[in-house]
Design a protein around this motif. Structure first.
Motif, PDB file in Angstrom:
ATOM      1  N   GLN A 254       9.059  -4.119  -2.345  1.00 28.59           N
ATOM      2  CA  GLN A 254       8.368  -3.376  -3.406  1.00 28.59           C
ATOM      3  C   GLN A 254       6.908  -3.551  -3.349  1.00 28.59           C
ATOM      4  N   LEU A 255       6.372  -4.877  -3.004  1.00 28.98           N
ATOM      5  CA  LEU A 255       5.006  -5.365  -3.033  1.00 28.98           C
ATOM      6  C   LEU A 255       4.644  -4.555  -1.521  1.00 28.98           C
ATOM      7  N   ALA A 256       5.288  -4.630  -0.547  1.00 34.69           N
ATOM      8  CA  ALA A 256       5.021  -4.109   0.777  1.00 34.69           C
ATOM      9  C   ALA A 256       4.800  -2.614   0.460  1.00 34.69           C
ATOM     10  N   GLN A 257       5.694  -1.983  -0.226  1.00 32.18           N
ATOM     11  CA  GLN A 257       5.376  -0.353  -0.241  1.00 32.18           C
ATOM     12  C   GLN A 257       4.195  -0.160  -1.257  1.00 32.18           C
ATOM     13  N   LEU A 258       4.105  -0.906  -2.286  1.00 29.45           N
ATOM     14  CA  LEU A 258       2.669  -0.776  -3.222  1.00 29.45           C
ATOM     15  C   LEU A 258       1.419  -0.873  -2.334  1.00 29.45           C
ATOM     16  N   ALA A 259       1.320  -2.059  -1.370  1.00 32.41           N
ATOM     17  CA  ALA A 259       0.431  -2.284  -0.471  1.00 32.41           C
ATOM     18  C   ALA A 259       0.079  -1.151   0.566  1.00 32.41           C
ATOM     19  N   ARG A 260       1.124  -0.651   0.919  1.00 32.05           N
ATOM     20  CA  ARG A 260       0.588   0.527   1.770  1.00 32.05           C
ATOM     21  C   ARG A 260       0.238   1.696   1.140  1.00 32.05           C
ATOM     22  N   ARG A 261       0.773   1.867  -0.068  1.00 33.40           N
ATOM     23  CA  ARG A 261       0.227   3.140  -0.803  1.00 33.40           C
ATOM     24  C   ARG A 261      -1.261   2.857  -1.237  1.00 33.40           C
ATOM     25  N   PHE A 262      -1.678   1.566  -1.570  1.00 34.09           N
ATOM     26  CA  PHE A 262      -3.075   1.297  -1.931  1.00 34.09           C
ATOM     27  C   PHE A 262      -3.623   1.489  -0.875  1.00 34.09           C
ATOM     28  N   ILE A 263      -3.442   1.061   0.367  1.00 35.03           N
ATOM     29  CA  ILE A 263      -4.358   0.923   1.501  1.00 35.03           C
ATOM     30  C   ILE A 263      -4.479   2.311   1.910  1.00 35.03           C
ATOM     31  N   ALA A 264      -3.540   3.320   1.872  1.00 34.25           N
ATOM     32  CA  ALA A 264      -3.496   4.632   2.341  1.00 34.25           C
ATOM     33  C   ALA A 264      -4.556   5.258   1.550  1.00 34.25           C
ATOM     34  N   GLY A 265      -4.626   5.031   0.308  1.00 35.18           N
ATOM     35  CA  GLY A 265      -5.287   5.594  -0.738  1.00 35.18           C
ATOM     36  C   GLY A 265      -6.826   5.261  -0.635  1.00 35.18           C
TER      37      GLY A 265
END
Length: 317
Positions: A20-31
């Motif tokens: 879950q943290l990895a998914q959240l980090a990827r979305r944050f970086i993509a943003g």
């Protein structure tokens, strides 16, 4: 057997939280990447240096502070080919002022503003220049130098005329734009550019265009509001006739540059050109275009009585 949250092992819970943290980090970086706000490796040290320089800049007067919000700066001056760090102004971070160029690595890196964020600079029409003018006199051909001399002469002679928008030159022609307030302005510029009295002009929307020559240099004139002024003059004329960008009222006498008065008695050539008679003489009628080119310009005056205008009338001159 159904697995409940309470029966999961610590490893399973840890693995789920990691995903879950990895998914959240990827979305944050993509943003951040989509907004262009992602700082590359080594950015922490660069951000600290930028903040120190920003605090120093805040001590300057407001008019001396740079206005750009986006800049390219070298991330590390030591390597021979330093990577560029893209810094975007963030509200409240104190990074809304670009740093001074770092000359330690050699040539300073110029500030670059992305195309999407550039604001075009608008200059007054009278200040516009063409590619030939910006090219520099050293690179001009003889024809371009002659064109430049004609443009400079026109600018000097007409610097105080309020209807003049701008006078420029490009390659081997001079271009003049005016905003005519009366037909006097239009006729003045037709004479100034050396346009023939019978040369056709062209209507282009709200503007009338004409061409002439000065010292073997082509001159193009664009005059705004002239079509409206010509239409108004035609409506006010008793019998209007267009020739060479001018309206001639055939219901009035036409005086040439020699002081002779010509009158229209209703005769025309087959092509529609009016035929005018020299008042007080028994000479044959002449086409208006011939009178204009030989004895023009013409100015309109009130006509005399029909008897005085008759070819058989006594010549009292």
């Amino acid at each position: 057997m159904t697995t409940t949250p309470d029966s999961r092992s610590d490893a399973e819970v840890e693995r789920e939280l990691t995903e879950q943290l990895a998914q959240l980090a990827r979305r944050f970086i993509a943003g951040l990447q989509a907004q262009g706000r992602l700082v590359e490796t080594g950015g922490a040290e660069a951000l600290k240096r930028l903040q120190e320089q920003d605090e120093a800049q805040r001590g300057l007067p407001e008019e001396d502070q740079p206005a750009a919000d986006v800049t390219e700066a070298a991330a590390d001056p030591k390597p021979p080919a330093p990577a560029l760090l893209r810094v975007i102004a963030l509200p409240g971070t104190g990074l809304d002022t670009p740093p001074a160029p770092d000359t330690a690595a050699g040539v300073p890196q110029p500030a670059v503003v992305p195309v999407a964020e550039q604001t075009p600079m608008i200059r007054p029409a009278a200040a516009r220049t063409t590619s030939t003018e910006e090219q520099g006199a050293a690179d001009w051909t003889p024809a371009q130098a002659r064109t430049a001399a004609v443009a400079a002469k026109l600018r000097a002679e007409n610097a105080g005329r309020l209807e003049t928008t701008h006078i420029t030159f490009d390659h081997e022609r001079v271009v003049i734009h005016i905003h005519a307030l009366s037909l006097d302005h239009w006729e003045y510029w037709l004479t100034a550019i050396g346009a023939a009295l019978d040369a056709p002009t062209h209507r282009a929307g709200w503007a009338q265009t004409a061409a002439g020559q000065i010292d073997a240099v082509d001159v193009h004139l664009t005059a705004y509001q002239v079509p409206h002024l010509l239409d108004t003059a035609a409506e006010a004329a008793g019998e209007p006739f267009f020739l060479g960008g001018r309206v001639y009222d055939l219901a009035r006498g036409q005086v040439d540059r020699h002081g002779q008065m010509w009158s229209y008695l209703g005769q025309r050539r087959e092509d529609g050109m009016p035929l005018l008679t020299l008042c007080g003489t028994s000479s044959p009628p002449y086409p208006l275009v011939s009178i204009v080119t030989a004895n023009g310009p013409l100015s309109a005056v009130e006509t005399q009585t029909a008897e005085a205008l008759s070819p058989d009338a006594e010549d009292t001159r």
